[in-house]
Design an enzyme around this catalytic site. Structure first.
Site, mmCIF file in Angstrom:
data_model
loop_
_atom_site.group_PDB
_atom_site.id
_atom_site.type_symbol
_atom_site.label_atom_id
_atom_site.label_comp_id
_atom_site.label_asym_id
_atom_site.label_seq_id
_atom_site.Cartn_x
_atom_site.Cartn_y
_atom_site.Cartn_z
ATOM 1 N N ASP A 105 0.742 -2.883 7.528
ATOM 2 C CA ASP A 105 0.586 -4.077 8.366
ATOM 3 C C ASP A 105 1.501 -4.066 9.592
ATOM 4 O O ASP A 105 2.247 -5.033 9.841
ATOM 5 C CB ASP A 105 0.892 -5.341 7.533
ATOM 6 C CG ASP A 105 0.122 -5.395 6.224
ATOM 7 O OD1 ASP A 105 -1.036 -4.944 6.194
ATOM 8 O OD2 ASP A 105 0.685 -5.915 5.235
ATOM 9 N N GLU B 286 -9.300 -10.743 7.739
ATOM 10 C CA GLU B 286 -7.843 -10.941 7.769
ATOM 11 C C GLU B 286 -7.251 -10.115 8.904
ATOM 12 O O GLU B 286 -7.973 -9.448 9.646
ATOM 13 C CB GLU B 286 -7.208 -10.537 6.431
ATOM 14 C CG GLU B 286 -7.368 -9.061 6.100
ATOM 15 C CD GLU B 286 -6.830 -8.673 4.723
ATOM 16 O OE1 GLU B 286 -6.351 -9.540 3.973
ATOM 17 O OE2 GLU B 286 -6.900 -7.476 4.401
HETATM 18 O O1 FUB Z 1 -0.164 -6.255 2.903
HETATM 19 C C1 FUB Z 1 -0.735 -7.322 2.206
HETATM 20 C C2 FUB Z 1 -2.027 -7.711 2.818
HETATM 21 O O2 FUB Z 1 -2.898 -6.589 2.835
HETATM 22 C C3 FUB Z 1 -1.962 -8.123 4.252
HETATM 23 O O3 FUB Z 1 -1.448 -9.410 4.443
HETATM 24 C C4 FUB Z 1 -3.371 -7.933 4.644
HETATM 25 O O4 FUB Z 1 -3.605 -7.968 6.013
HETATM 26 C C5 FUB Z 1 -3.666 -6.584 4.033
HETATM 27 O O5 FUB Z 1 -3.225 -5.525 4.830
#
Ligand code: FUB
Length: 321
Positions: free
Chosen positions: A16, A223
């Site tokens: 991320d 997301e």
């Molecule tokens: O790293 C945890 C979660 O996985 C993140 O918040 C999302 O974007 C995905 O990458």
């Protein structure tokens, strides 16, 4: 030395990446994945992160520096677990780290911590940002100094549980033919510690103006939002989750509506994909992650970067890895 499309560091699992230029260097704010034998599920329990380490590069060809632990869960009074994808911003001598975590009731909220150095250590505020929810904050400071936080993630990120404005454990998922859930945007206060106004849902349409539908999994928001500006236009890029792509949409305004444009990055090794886009010394870079360092274990990922190019008309050239 750092190299394109290679793990930035191999002594930690990282994911991320939110990249920014601070003090003339590239600073990368990643999640710090941990190795554990706990459960793996659609709720994201496998992403059990407990702290943040900040990385920096003098230039894309320099060695990558790990500045050590910058913030730990134990020092965040309101949080209980799962420090997921963070971002950072700078204003008037202070650096801000924005991060999601579950509160003591198990609900994802977004908090802020401050530091005098871009590498931390960061001191968390006593409580999360009032009115915040879900995950994956991305903070964009516009040329007029107004600051916006984009956020939200489905499934483990709980975005679909906030459709009525309050958290509903048993909220029904949208049908395929309904408009997709949009990411949220909230303008930040002058001191970047609170929301100036309540979060709003962002609309993403196709080029004919039709809202992208929940069943359109190659284009709908899942997301990992990121905002950047190129030649006066606002580029909202994000993960499509179940189809594992990084895609983008464009608008003339920071809060949209946005028009879908295309794919930046095809699926990588591992379930998640998450990125940021930054300009450094006149070149553009995509920071991203995959799970290659662990041989494909979804929650043991590594941050990488690659140069990004635009076409004459402003479209982003799809990345070929
Ligand atoms: O790293 C945890 C979660 O996985 C993140 O918040 C999302 O974007 C995905 O990458």
């Amino acid at each position: 030395m750092a190299a394109q499309n290679e793990p930035l560091v191999t002594h930690l699992y990282t994911a991320d990446p939110s990249a920014h230029v601070f003090e003339g260097k590239l600073y990368i704010y990643p999640s710090h994945d941990i190795d554990h034998g706990g459960p793996t599920n659609d709720n994201g329990d496998q992403y059990a992160m407990e702290d943040y380490h900040i990385l920096s590069l003098e230039s894309p060809a320099s060695p990558c520096v790990d500045h050590g632990e910058a913030l730990h869960l134990r020092d965040v009074p309101w949080a209980s677990k799962q420090m997921w994808a963070p971002d950072a911003a700078y204003r008037k001598g202070t650096y801000y780290l924005f991060f999601p975590a579950r509160d003591k009731d198990g609900i994802f909220r977004i908090g802020v911590a401050t530091a005098v150095s871009p590498a931390g250590p960061f001191q968390a505020q006593a409580s999360y940002i009032e009115g915040s929810f879900s995950i994956d904050p991305a903070v964009f400071v516009d040329e007029d100094e107004r600051a916006y936080m984009y956020f939200g993630g489905l499934w483990g990120g709980q975005l679909e549980k906030w459709q009525t404005g309050v958290y509903q454990t048993d909220a029904a998922e949208k049908e395929a033919g309904e408009p997709a859930y949009g990411p949220r945007v909230a303008e930040l206060s002058e001191d970047l510690l609170s929301f100036e106004s309540a979060p709003r849902e962002i609309t993403i349409t196709d080029e004919e103006g039709n809202v992208i539908l929940a069943g359109d999994e190659n284009r709908r928001y899942f997301e990992g939002p990121w905002m950047h500006k190129y030649k006066g236009k606002y580029y909202l890029s994000y993960s499509t989750g179940t189809t594992h792509k990084i895609v983008y949409a464009v608008s003339d305004k920071p809060c949209g509506p946005f028009v879908f444009q295309g794919t930046i990055l095809e699926p990588v090794v591992g379930w998640t994909t998450h990125h940021s886009i930054v300009e450094f010394n006149g070149k553009w870079y995509l920071f991203y992650h995959d799970a290659s360092l662990s041989g494909g274990v979804d929650h043991k990922r590594c941050v990488k970067f690659t140069e990004l190019h635009y076409e004459e008309d402003g479209r982003i050239r799809p990345v070929l890895l």
